[in-house]
Design a protein around this motif. Sequence first.
Motif, mmCIF file in Angstrom:
data_model
loop_
_atom_site.group_PDB
_atom_site.id
_atom_site.type_symbol
_atom_site.label_atom_id
_atom_site.label_comp_id
_atom_site.label_asym_id
_atom_site.label_seq_id
_atom_site.Cartn_x
_atom_site.Cartn_y
_atom_site.Cartn_z
ATOM 1 N N GLY A 173 48.579 27.359 40.164
ATOM 2 C CA GLY A 173 47.545 27.424 40.009
ATOM 3 C C GLY A 173 47.201 29.018 39.137
ATOM 4 N N ALA A 174 47.958 29.772 39.078
ATOM 5 C CA ALA A 174 48.658 31.077 38.492
ATOM 6 C C ALA A 174 48.763 30.687 36.877
ATOM 7 N N HIS A 175 49.658 29.770 36.727
ATOM 8 C CA HIS A 175 50.041 29.360 34.933
ATOM 9 C C HIS A 175 48.269 28.844 34.775
ATOM 10 N N ARG A 176 47.817 28.323 35.524
ATOM 11 C CA ARG A 176 46.490 27.304 34.574
ATOM 12 C C ARG A 176 45.116 28.190 34.363
ATOM 13 N N VAL A 177 45.265 29.587 35.366
ATOM 14 C CA VAL A 177 43.943 30.421 34.707
ATOM 15 C C VAL A 177 44.501 31.167 33.932
ATOM 16 N N ALA A 178 46.286 31.364 33.554
ATOM 17 C CA ALA A 178 46.825 32.415 32.829
ATOM 18 C C ALA A 178 46.559 31.914 31.097
ATOM 19 N N GLY A 179 46.193 30.174 31.420
ATOM 20 C CA GLY A 179 45.953 29.856 30.568
ATOM 21 C C GLY A 179 46.783 29.083 29.228
ATOM 22 N N LYS A 180 48.350 28.462 30.515
ATOM 23 C CA LYS A 180 49.565 28.017 30.324
ATOM 24 C C LYS A 180 49.067 26.799 30.966
ATOM 25 N N THR A 181 48.278 25.498 31.042
ATOM 26 C CA THR A 181 48.138 24.969 30.635
ATOM 27 C C THR A 181 49.179 24.034 31.370
ATOM 28 N N ALA A 182 50.440 23.516 30.329
ATOM 29 C CA ALA A 182 51.614 22.524 30.289
ATOM 30 C C ALA A 182 52.590 22.976 31.216
ATOM 31 N N ASP A 183 52.178 24.436 31.479
ATOM 32 C CA ASP A 183 52.896 24.909 33.040
ATOM 33 C C ASP A 183 52.613 24.821 34.210
ATOM 34 N N SER A 184 50.843 24.832 34.625
ATOM 35 C CA SER A 184 50.143 24.815 35.664
ATOM 36 C C SER A 184 50.363 23.195 36.348
ATOM 37 N N LEU A 185 49.995 22.273 34.708
ATOM 38 C CA LEU A 185 50.563 20.904 35.381
ATOM 39 C C LEU A 185 51.535 20.549 35.492
ATOM 40 N N ARG A 186 53.233 20.803 35.538
ATOM 41 C CA ARG A 186 54.687 20.391 35.600
ATOM 42 C C ARG A 186 54.354 20.928 36.846
ATOM 43 N N TYR A 187 53.762 22.570 37.091
ATOM 44 C CA TYR A 187 54.431 23.191 38.805
ATOM 45 C C TYR A 187 53.756 22.034 39.676
ATOM 46 N N TYR A 188 51.785 21.513 38.986
ATOM 47 C CA TYR A 188 51.536 20.592 40.120
ATOM 48 C C TYR A 188 52.014 19.601 40.845
ATOM 49 N N LEU A 189 52.843 18.912 39.644
ATOM 50 C CA LEU A 189 52.922 17.220 39.981
ATOM 51 C C LEU A 189 54.073 17.531 40.685
ATOM 52 N N GLU A 190 55.070 18.543 40.045
ATOM 53 C CA GLU A 190 56.585 19.129 41.391
ATOM 54 C C GLU A 190 56.182 19.101 42.956
ATOM 55 N N ALA A 191 54.632 19.928 42.814
ATOM 56 C CA ALA A 191 55.011 19.949 44.568
ATOM 57 C C ALA A 191 53.507 19.273 44.791
ATOM 58 N N ASN A 192 53.168 18.445 44.224
ATOM 59 C CA ASN A 192 52.549 16.720 44.528
ATOM 60 C C ASN A 192 53.190 16.274 45.188
ATOM 61 N N ASP A 193 54.367 15.608 44.580
ATOM 62 C CA ASP A 193 55.551 15.268 44.916
ATOM 63 C C ASP A 193 56.266 15.206 46.287
ATOM 64 N N LEU A 194 56.850 16.570 46.310
ATOM 65 C CA LEU A 194 57.035 17.171 47.300
ATOM 66 C C LEU A 194 56.301 17.249 48.898
ATOM 67 N N PHE A 195 54.484 17.143 48.549
ATOM 68 C CA PHE A 195 53.891 17.080 49.300
ATOM 69 C C PHE A 195 54.178 15.716 50.449
ATOM 70 N N ARG A 196 54.212 14.691 48.963
ATOM 71 C CA ARG A 196 54.274 13.416 49.529
ATOM 72 C C ARG A 196 55.527 13.105 50.507
ATOM 73 N N GLU A 197 56.333 13.794 50.177
ATOM 74 C CA GLU A 197 57.191 13.486 50.822
ATOM 75 C C GLU A 197 57.264 14.115 52.223
ATOM 76 N N LEU A 198 56.947 14.965 52.291
ATOM 77 C CA LEU A 198 56.344 16.107 53.667
ATOM 78 C C LEU A 198 55.396 15.524 54.593
ATOM 79 N N ARG A 199 54.284 14.768 53.469
ATOM 80 C CA ARG A 199 53.225 13.875 54.385
ATOM 81 C C ARG A 199 52.197 14.622 54.862
ATOM 82 N N ASP A 200 52.002 15.770 53.651
ATOM 83 C CA ASP A 200 51.188 16.818 54.758
ATOM 84 C C ASP A 200 49.779 16.686 53.200
ATOM 85 N N THR A 201 49.448 16.291 53.788
ATOM 86 C CA THR A 201 48.007 15.478 53.319
ATOM 87 C C THR A 201 47.180 17.037 52.651
ATOM 88 N N PHE A 202 47.269 18.027 53.247
ATOM 89 C CA PHE A 202 46.007 19.771 52.732
ATOM 90 C C PHE A 202 46.760 19.068 51.642
#
Length: 367
Positions: A173-202
Amino acid sequence: MDNAIYDLIEKAEKLRRKSDYKGALAIFKKAASVSRRRKDPGGLLDSVMAAGDVCRIMGDFDNAVEYYTEALEICDGLCDDLTAADAMVGLGLSYRAVGMWQKAVRLITKARKTYTAAGDKKGLAFALWAEAGSLRVAGKMPAAINTFMEARRIFISAGFDSGLAYTLAGLGGAHRVAGKTADSLRYYLEANDLFRELRDTFGIAYTHCGIGNAHRMNGDYGKALGHFRKAARLYESIGDIVSYSYTLWSLATLCKMKGDLAGAAMHIAEARRNFRKTKDPRGIIYCDLADGEAAWMDGKRDAAKKLLQTALVSAVTHKFRLEECHARLLLANIMSEYRKGDAAKGTSCYRKIGLDLCLNTMPFNIP
């Protein structure tokens, strides 16, 4: 702790892990009531802390503040400094959600000192994550990113995957607001993979919204819409109206960029109702910005000016520096004071807060 109270808390925790927040809260309240009746301070502390956490997730920040405040009073009697620090962070997050980010930072900083003194790595990383989020709300993006990075380092060394996942989402989120969209997407995708492993719906929902926003910023509206819809479905399934409402704003912005003003208005109207319910001034500012820009696109210059001036006043009052920049930029446009490429009107406000954003033409694809 009394066995009956322990059993109630365990039952509630199972529901919370399944994202059944309403069910969990009802049992935590029952556990608190039993603890008061049996004069069990340990059971009462665990119950009200958990109730505060659940209320905060559900957007009931007034009750969250009450529970965390009660927890602090109990900690004082028990001389439990670490749980008091946990309550301070929860209290800070609750204040941040209703626009009181300065109060949040003070509480979280105090908690961070306690964790540091006790050598509590997880607690310290948790406080850094919470502080970084508060700095992001304040519009202090470089400081927020640096603080998230420090939290990330500690969560990795402590082997705490859940904390790491939330920190990666914060970095997205912070990188997106800072205008660094590629970094933003990379961090969100990494987090999404980890949340899926943890089965964290939120967490899964939150990162789908973030991934969608990254695609929106890249102009890939089809991909963005798919992720926003996934996020909305998941938020609705767990009864979350706080993050869900920001997803509605994202959907509205996507509609606006495509020229679908009716769709934008529908999503913003729902988001506004929710933000009023949760008393979130920052969310309401984003609704005013969206409605103001849509009004301008619809040829309603006076209505647009009024909405954007309201957003500006609120942003200045709450010291939301990023949202103040958005409002000033939009007002300059509708007042015919802005010229494409005019740094004084277009980018200087963002540069003053350490951002490289350059939004040149309306409608603006606000990050």
